[in-house]
Scaffold this motif. Structure first.
Motif, PDB file in Angstrom:
ATOM      1  N   PRO A  15      29.409  25.657 -28.761  1.00 47.88           N
ATOM      2  CA  PRO A  15      28.950  25.383 -30.133  1.00 47.88           C
ATOM      3  C   PRO A  15      28.324  26.625 -30.774  1.00 47.88           C
ATOM      4  O   PRO A  15      27.912  27.562 -30.087  1.00 47.88           O
ATOM      5  CB  PRO A  15      27.920  24.265 -29.939  1.00 47.88           C
ATOM      6  CG  PRO A  15      27.441  24.437 -28.532  1.00 47.88           C
ATOM      7  CD  PRO A  15      28.613  24.919 -27.756  1.00 47.88           C
ATOM      8  N   SER A  16      28.250  26.618 -32.099  1.00 43.68           N
ATOM      9  CA  SER A  16      27.702  27.756 -32.833  1.00 43.68           C
ATOM     10  C   SER A  16      26.180  27.820 -32.769  1.00 43.68           C
ATOM     11  O   SER A  16      25.590  28.811 -33.200  1.00 43.68           O
ATOM     12  CB  SER A  16      28.140  27.691 -34.301  1.00 43.68           C
ATOM     13  OG  SER A  16      27.739  26.452 -34.893  1.00 43.68           O
ATOM     14  N   THR A  57      34.434  28.550 -24.585  1.00 43.26           N
ATOM     15  CA  THR A  57      34.133  28.083 -25.933  1.00 43.26           C
ATOM     16  C   THR A  57      32.825  27.322 -25.901  1.00 43.26           C
ATOM     17  O   THR A  57      32.466  26.699 -24.888  1.00 43.26           O
ATOM     18  CB  THR A  57      35.243  27.166 -26.480  1.00 43.26           C
ATOM     19  OG1 THR A  57      35.392  26.038 -25.609  1.00 43.26           O
ATOM     20  CG2 THR A  57      36.558  27.918 -26.581  1.00 43.26           C
ATOM     21  N   THR A 115      35.755  30.548 -34.092  1.00 39.28           N
ATOM     22  CA  THR A 115      37.046  29.906 -34.294  1.00 39.28           C
ATOM     23  C   THR A 115      37.054  29.210 -35.654  1.00 39.28           C
ATOM     24  O   THR A 115      36.038  29.134 -36.353  1.00 39.28           O
ATOM     25  CB  THR A 115      37.325  28.887 -33.179  1.00 39.28           C
ATOM     26  OG1 THR A 115      36.334  27.846 -33.233  1.00 39.28           O
ATOM     27  CG2 THR A 115      37.266  29.571 -31.813  1.00 39.28           C
ATOM     28  N   SER A 116      38.209  28.663 -36.009  1.00 42.77           N
ATOM     29  CA  SER A 116      38.342  27.987 -37.300  1.00 42.77           C
ATOM     30  C   SER A 116      37.499  26.722 -37.393  1.00 42.77           C
ATOM     31  O   SER A 116      37.154  26.291 -38.502  1.00 42.77           O
ATOM     32  CB  SER A 116      39.811  27.648 -37.565  1.00 42.77           C
ATOM     33  OG  SER A 116      40.324  26.836 -36.514  1.00 42.77           O
ATOM     34  N   ASP A 117      37.168  26.119 -36.257  1.00 45.95           N
ATOM     35  CA  ASP A 117      36.333  24.918 -36.280  1.00 45.95           C
ATOM     36  C   ASP A 117      34.860  25.245 -36.036  1.00 45.95           C
ATOM     37  O   ASP A 117      34.092  24.394 -35.573  1.00 45.95           O
ATOM     38  CB  ASP A 117      36.834  23.899 -35.256  1.00 45.95           C
ATOM     39  CG  ASP A 117      36.917  24.488 -33.860  1.00 45.95           C
ATOM     40  OD1 ASP A 117      36.708  25.713 -33.711  1.00 45.95           O
ATOM     41  OD2 ASP A 117      37.197  23.733 -32.909  1.00 45.95           O
ATOM     42  N   ASP A 118      34.471  26.500 -36.323  1.00 45.16           N
ATOM     43  CA  ASP A 118      33.070  26.931 -36.276  1.00 45.16           C
ATOM     44  C   ASP A 118      32.478  26.790 -34.879  1.00 45.16           C
ATOM     45  O   ASP A 118      31.390  26.242 -34.686  1.00 45.16           O
ATOM     46  CB  ASP A 118      32.240  26.131 -37.285  1.00 45.16           C
ATOM     47  CG  ASP A 118      30.899  26.833 -37.567  1.00 45.16           C
ATOM     48  OD1 ASP A 118      30.837  28.076 -37.448  1.00 45.16           O
ATOM     49  OD2 ASP A 118      29.925  26.128 -37.892  1.00 45.16           O
ATOM     50  N   ARG A 119      33.202  27.316 -33.891  1.00 47.69           N
ATOM     51  CA  ARG A 119      32.713  27.353 -32.521  1.00 47.69           C
ATOM     52  C   ARG A 119      32.843  28.786 -31.992  1.00 47.69           C
ATOM     53  O   ARG A 119      33.657  29.573 -32.483  1.00 47.69           O
ATOM     54  CB  ARG A 119      33.507  26.395 -31.608  1.00 47.69           C
ATOM     55  CG  ARG A 119      33.248  24.931 -31.886  1.00 47.69           C
ATOM     56  CD  ARG A 119      34.149  24.050 -31.017  1.00 47.69           C
ATOM     57  NE  ARG A 119      33.961  24.295 -29.591  1.00 47.69           N
ATOM     58  CZ  ARG A 119      33.018  23.706 -28.857  1.00 47.69           C
ATOM     59  NH1 ARG A 119      32.177  22.844 -29.416  1.00 47.69           N
ATOM     60  NH2 ARG A 119      32.923  23.954 -27.563  1.00 47.69           N
TER      61      ARG A 119
END
Length: 262
Positions: free
Chosen positions: A114-115, A112, A139-143
């Motif tokens: 960061p975007s 995983t 992912t749902s948390d923008d990663r």
């Protein structure tokens, strides 16, 4: 030492049966350096030490790993798992505490991040140096999330990205399945499962083996037929040679005949 964890679990000597001819005479620099393996006289063969405060490590081998100074590769059953374990430990570093970088065969590689920066492409190189493209997901948390499940082969897996601004490479180590190092015999339960699956027709006990062999269909030996064929070929060749010699003699006799005058 964690370098010996798989072998220690089986309670075996990592270098039993190995003949060593040469090694460098080294001593630990301080108490932070561990002697993982040593000769009977205490000379270190493998040392390990931690570096920095971020989980780094280094391993020293005082004898060669290519068989020039020992027969470890051929006589030591511990050579492959120990080398793999050293690579695994060096690859994990500080990520051992919060990431899954130390895997068992079949475990999933998980990464995983960061975007930002944007990942253009990603690939995983397996222990046989074959690169496999992987598709990052959000992912749902923008990663970013990458998962990959083809880890049946023990060894080092390397995850790389494009562009280079993404921190890389990321290493994952897949250990040898310790069940493969178990020298135990096949259990009766396993034999029953093999028979039920059709891989084994029947289990024979020791007293039944002679009768089973005696009732087995015997193969027809071919050597008498082959020997007879060879003898027949020799006989035909000999007759052909005799005929050829007789024809040659008769031809010369005909050439020597002088016709009578009329």
């Amino acid at each position: 030492s964690p370098l010996l964890a798989p072998l220690a679990a089986l309670d075996r000597n990592a270098i039993v049966g190995v003949t060593l001819t040469h090694w460098w005479a080294l001593s630990p620099a301080d108490a932070t350096t561990d002697v993982v393996l040593a000769t009977g006289d205490g000379d270190p063969l493998l040392l390990a030490a931690s570096i920095g405060d971020a989980g780094g490590g280094v391993a020293y081998s005082t004898t060669s790993m290519d068989g020039q100074w020992n027969d470890w590769q051929t006589q030591g059953g511990s050579f492959v798992p120990l080398v793999n374990q050293v690579v695994y430990q060096l690859a994990m570093g500080r990520r051992l505490l919060y990431d899954r970088h130390y895997l068992k065969p079949g475990d999933t590689v998980v990464w995983t991040g960061p975007s930002e920066p944007v990942i253009q492409s990603a690939s995983i190189q397996d222990p046989s140096s074959v690169a496999h493209l992987v598709q990052p997901q959000f992912t749902s948390d923008d990663r970013y999330l990458i998962t990959w499940t083809y880890t049946s082969r023990p060894g080092l897996y390397e995850l790389t990205f494009k562009p280079d601004s993404v921190p890389q490479p990321v290493f994952y180590s897949v250990a040898v399945d310790t069940s493969q190092l178990d020298p135990g015999m096949v259990s009766q339960e396993q034999i029953d499962d093999l028979i039920a699956a059709g891989y084994i027709r029947k289990q024979l006990l020791s007293p039944q083996i002679p009768s089973a062999l005696g009732n087995a269909p015997l193969d027809t030996p071919l050597w008498p037929f082959l020997a007879g064929l060879v003898l027949l070929m020799l006989l035909v060749e000999a007759l052909w040679c005799v005929k050829f010699a007789f024809d040659q003699r008769r031809s010369r006799a005909d050439d020597n005949v002088i016709p009578k005058a009329a």
